[in-house]
Design a protein around this motif. Sequence first.
Motif, PDB file in Angstrom:
ATOM      1  N   ILE A 206      -2.428   8.544  -6.151  1.00 29.09           N
ATOM      2  CA  ILE A 206      -2.709   7.650  -5.046  1.00 29.09           C
ATOM      3  C   ILE A 206      -3.870   8.234  -4.316  1.00 29.09           C
ATOM      4  CG2 ILE A 206      -1.927   6.470  -3.004  1.00 29.09           C
ATOM      5  CD1 ILE A 206      -0.513   5.452  -5.407  1.00 29.09           C
ATOM      6  N   PRO A 207      -4.753   7.382  -3.987  1.00 32.84           N
ATOM      7  CA  PRO A 207      -6.130   7.893  -3.219  1.00 32.84           C
ATOM      8  C   PRO A 207      -5.815   8.326  -1.882  1.00 32.84           C
ATOM      9  CG  PRO A 207      -6.521   5.736  -4.535  1.00 32.84           C
ATOM     10  CD  PRO A 207      -5.056   5.909  -4.587  1.00 32.84           C
ATOM     11  N   ASN A 208      -6.704   9.070  -1.514  1.00 36.26           N
ATOM     12  CA  ASN A 208      -6.563   9.286  -0.139  1.00 36.26           C
ATOM     13  C   ASN A 208      -6.875   8.337   0.945  1.00 36.26           C
ATOM     14  OD1 ASN A 208      -6.584  10.746   2.628  1.00 36.26           O
ATOM     15  ND2 ASN A 208      -8.659  11.618   2.151  1.00 36.26           N
ATOM     16  N   PHE A 209      -5.839   7.679   1.629  1.00 41.13           N
ATOM     17  CA  PHE A 209      -5.796   6.669   2.513  1.00 41.13           C
ATOM     18  C   PHE A 209      -6.911   6.804   3.621  1.00 41.13           C
ATOM     19  CE2 PHE A 209      -1.294   5.612   1.022  1.00 41.13           C
ATOM     20  CZ  PHE A 209      -1.694   5.272  -0.294  1.00 41.13           C
ATOM     21  N   GLY A 210      -7.006   8.101   3.696  1.00 35.30           N
ATOM     22  CA  GLY A 210      -7.868   8.231   5.271  1.00 35.30           C
ATOM     23  C   GLY A 210      -9.173   7.642   5.036  1.00 35.30           C
ATOM     24  N   GLY A 211      -9.671   7.602   3.740  1.00 36.99           N
ATOM     25  CA  GLY A 211     -11.053   7.266   3.327  1.00 36.99           C
ATOM     26  C   GLY A 211     -11.157   5.908   2.999  1.00 36.99           C
ATOM     27  N   ALA A 212     -10.026   5.163   2.824  1.00 33.72           N
ATOM     28  CA  ALA A 212     -10.006   3.633   2.515  1.00 33.72           C
ATOM     29  C   ALA A 212      -9.894   2.801   3.518  1.00 33.72           C
ATOM     30  CB  ALA A 212      -8.525   3.475   1.396  1.00 33.72           C
ATOM     31  N   PRO A 213     -10.319   1.598   3.470  1.00 35.83           N
ATOM     32  CA  PRO A 213     -10.338   0.433   4.678  1.00 35.83           C
ATOM     33  C   PRO A 213      -8.849   0.382   5.066  1.00 35.83           C
ATOM     34  CG  PRO A 213     -11.711  -0.136   2.661  1.00 35.83           C
ATOM     35  CD  PRO A 213     -11.030   1.148   2.065  1.00 35.83           C
ATOM     36  N   GLU A 214      -8.776   0.065   6.272  1.00 37.63           N
ATOM     37  CA  GLU A 214      -7.543  -0.176   6.848  1.00 37.63           C
ATOM     38  C   GLU A 214      -6.532  -1.227   6.130  1.00 37.63           C
ATOM     39  OE1 GLU A 214      -5.370  -1.583  11.148  1.00 37.63           O
ATOM     40  OE2 GLU A 214      -7.399  -0.915  10.990  1.00 37.63           O
ATOM     41  N   VAL A 215      -7.188  -2.322   5.776  1.00 38.35           N
ATOM     42  CA  VAL A 215      -6.524  -3.446   4.867  1.00 38.35           C
ATOM     43  C   VAL A 215      -6.022  -3.025   3.580  1.00 38.35           C
ATOM     44  CG1 VAL A 215      -6.695  -5.790   4.064  1.00 38.35           C
ATOM     45  CG2 VAL A 215      -7.692  -5.213   6.201  1.00 38.35           C
ATOM     46  N   GLY A 216      -7.045  -2.098   2.883  1.00 33.84           N
ATOM     47  CA  GLY A 216      -6.661  -1.611   1.667  1.00 33.84           C
ATOM     48  C   GLY A 216      -5.703  -0.595   1.719  1.00 33.84           C
ATOM     49  N   GLN A 217      -5.506   0.201   2.917  1.00 32.30           N
ATOM     50  CA  GLN A 217      -4.452   1.202   3.109  1.00 32.30           C
ATOM     51  C   GLN A 217      -3.167   0.504   3.105  1.00 32.30           C
ATOM     52  OE1 GLN A 217      -4.799   4.475   5.736  1.00 32.30           O
ATOM     53  NE2 GLN A 217      -6.991   4.254   5.731  1.00 32.30           N
ATOM     54  N   GLU A 218      -3.160  -0.478   3.908  1.00 31.07           N
ATOM     55  CA  GLU A 218      -1.832  -1.393   4.059  1.00 31.07           C
ATOM     56  C   GLU A 218      -1.246  -2.037   2.924  1.00 31.07           C
ATOM     57  OE1 GLU A 218       1.332  -2.989   6.194  1.00 31.07           O
ATOM     58  OE2 GLU A 218       0.016  -1.400   6.757  1.00 31.07           O
ATOM     59  N   TYR A 219      -2.178  -2.555   2.099  1.00 31.08           N
ATOM     60  CA  TYR A 219      -1.741  -3.165   0.628  1.00 31.08           C
ATOM     61  C   TYR A 219      -1.429  -2.119  -0.214  1.00 31.08           C
ATOM     62  CZ  TYR A 219      -2.069  -5.641  -3.556  1.00 31.08           C
ATOM     63  OH  TYR A 219      -1.777  -5.981  -4.755  1.00 31.08           O
ATOM     64  N   ILE A 220      -1.866  -0.941  -0.228  1.00 34.08           N
ATOM     65  CA  ILE A 220      -1.574   0.100  -1.312  1.00 34.08           C
ATOM     66  C   ILE A 220       0.024   0.457  -0.979  1.00 34.08           C
ATOM     67  CG2 ILE A 220      -1.739   2.288  -1.866  1.00 34.08           C
ATOM     68  CD1 ILE A 220      -4.834   1.924  -1.705  1.00 34.08           C
ATOM     69  N   ARG A 221       0.281   0.692   0.529  1.00 31.25           N
ATOM     70  CA  ARG A 221       1.541   1.161   0.932  1.00 31.25           C
ATOM     71  C   ARG A 221       2.740  -0.001   0.668  1.00 31.25           C
ATOM     72  NH1 ARG A 221       4.851   0.310   4.822  1.00 31.25           N
ATOM     73  NH2 ARG A 221       3.490  -1.267   5.910  1.00 31.25           N
ATOM     74  N   LEU A 222       2.438  -1.419   0.813  1.00 31.71           N
ATOM     75  CA  LEU A 222       3.227  -2.298   0.602  1.00 31.71           C
ATOM     76  C   LEU A 222       3.528  -2.460  -0.745  1.00 31.71           C
ATOM     77  CD1 LEU A 222       1.929  -4.992   3.178  1.00 31.71           C
ATOM     78  CD2 LEU A 222       3.904  -3.745   3.394  1.00 31.71           C
ATOM     79  N   MET A 223       2.324  -2.328  -1.681  1.00 29.92           N
ATOM     80  CA  MET A 223       2.643  -2.452  -3.048  1.00 29.92           C
ATOM     81  C   MET A 223       3.521  -1.331  -3.536  1.00 29.92           C
ATOM     82  SD  MET A 223       2.148  -4.085  -5.965  1.00 29.92           S
ATOM     83  CE  MET A 223       1.044  -5.415  -5.548  1.00 29.92           C
ATOM     84  N   ARG A 224       3.042  -0.225  -2.991  1.00 28.82           N
ATOM     85  CA  ARG A 224       4.014   0.965  -3.278  1.00 28.82           C
ATOM     86  C   ARG A 224       5.298   1.047  -3.117  1.00 28.82           C
ATOM     87  NH1 ARG A 224       2.394   6.590  -0.935  1.00 28.82           N
ATOM     88  NH2 ARG A 224       3.212   5.444   0.918  1.00 28.82           N
ATOM     89  N   GLU A 225       5.819   0.417  -1.877  1.00 32.00           N
ATOM     90  CA  GLU A 225       7.086   0.297  -1.835  1.00 32.00           C
ATOM     91  C   GLU A 225       7.803  -0.963  -2.718  1.00 32.00           C
ATOM     92  OE1 GLU A 225      10.658   0.691   0.469  1.00 32.00           O
ATOM     93  OE2 GLU A 225       8.864   2.165   0.247  1.00 32.00           O
ATOM     94  N   PHE A 226       6.864  -1.777  -2.838  1.00 30.00           N
ATOM     95  CA  PHE A 226       7.592  -2.970  -3.659  1.00 30.00           C
ATOM     96  C   PHE A 226       7.804  -2.527  -5.071  1.00 30.00           C
ATOM     97  CE2 PHE A 226       6.833  -6.463  -6.596  1.00 30.00           C
ATOM     98  CZ  PHE A 226       7.814  -7.173  -6.351  1.00 30.00           C
ATOM     99  N   LYS A 227       6.773  -1.878  -5.574  1.00 26.16           N
ATOM    100  CA  LYS A 227       7.053  -1.360  -7.125  1.00 26.16           C
ATOM    101  C   LYS A 227       8.195  -0.316  -7.230  1.00 26.16           C
ATOM    102  CE  LYS A 227       3.941  -3.557  -9.350  1.00 26.16           C
ATOM    103  NZ  LYS A 227       4.182  -4.534 -10.382  1.00 26.16           N
ATOM    104  N   THR A 228       8.405   0.493  -6.152  1.00 26.31           N
ATOM    105  CA  THR A 228       9.415   1.439  -5.966  1.00 26.31           C
ATOM    106  C   THR A 228      10.816   1.044  -6.104  1.00 26.31           C
ATOM    107  OG1 THR A 228       8.067   3.351  -5.027  1.00 26.31           O
ATOM    108  CG2 THR A 228      10.403   3.612  -4.605  1.00 26.31           C
TER     109      THR A 228
END
Length: 378
Positions: free
Chosen positions: A267-289
């Motif tokens: 998973i990429p470093n969320f600190g360097g990603a846009p805020e919207v992208g970070q939120e999407y990755i977190r939600l997608m990761r939780e859903f897939k898990t």
Amino acid sequence: MINTIRILSAHKKRIVVSTFTVAVLTAALTFVIPKTYTATAKILPPQQDQGVFGMMMAQVGGLASLAGDVLGNGTSGDTCVGFLQSDTISDRIIDRFALAKVYETDTRADARRALEEHVSIQLGKKDGLVSVSVEDRSPARAAAIANAYIEELSSLTAAVSSSGASSERAFMQRRLEETRRKLQGAEEALKAFQQRNGVIKPDSQMEASIQTLAMLKAQLTDAEVKLAMARKTFRDSEPEVREAKAAVSKLQAQIDSRQNSKGGGAIPNFGGAPEVGQEYIRLMREFKTQEAVFEALTKQFEISQVSETKDFAKIQVVQKATVPDKKTGPRRASITLAAFFATFFISSLWFVMKARFQRLPGEKRDEIVELAASLRRW
């Protein structure tokens, strides 16, 4: 040696008379001893894994031997012997045949000891068969008790297995319902995000990383379930539980490593990603898990349902006990021969020791007499 022979020769008449007298009396007494009969039943213990625990453990390479050890590959015979020797079955047999009255005992403990003296339960080392042999004055009762042991064993193993399967199914159902709620929450959160911000298409590396992490978390949940099952059967200090805990720790370490990684396909470093992208990755990761965990738990729950309805711990009767028509005791010839040789040895030893005692000096004889007198007083 020569002196011993001389002594025995001098007293040979007494030795012979005493030996044959005791042998004849013993032979006569054996006809007074009641006859006993032995009936034997043999069973083949379960040879396949039984229950959800074994079916789930069979899916795990590191713990594959655990299911066999618990549920029938190598130690099912020992388990059957343990059940047969338990107070639970002994008490059922005692009550069923009123053995406290038969053995003329006053307490339950005495009745158990008396029953134990009349029953032999063994596991064959070569054929793996469990045999139950019962000795009794009544041939019909001997056969009935031997067969009753098998019936009680079947009843007890079925009850234990059914109870265990129901507990496992209830445990799996609770975990599945909990995961279902989490999956629904994750799905609703992801949909709400997409409605607000539109659908974001992650690159292939990020998507693969999310999928890999979800699979690892599903495997972790699966391992945690198996650890919980193992703890129901073994203590924490036993190797089976230690192996299960090691599997959980290993998967958790892999997950932590991927979540903390800043590259290399994770998973990429969320600190360097846009805020919207970070939120999407977190939600997608939780859903897939939660989706992967739900799928894994669904399979395990289906296994538990099948196990709860299947025929548990089937005991196969290889040989049913029949009413014996030939006595097994008392063994008159063996008893008479034993008395014959024992009397011959004791009487011979007596005359030899007496002759040697008489040859001792007076002081030595007096010391021995005094010692014998003191021992009698003590």
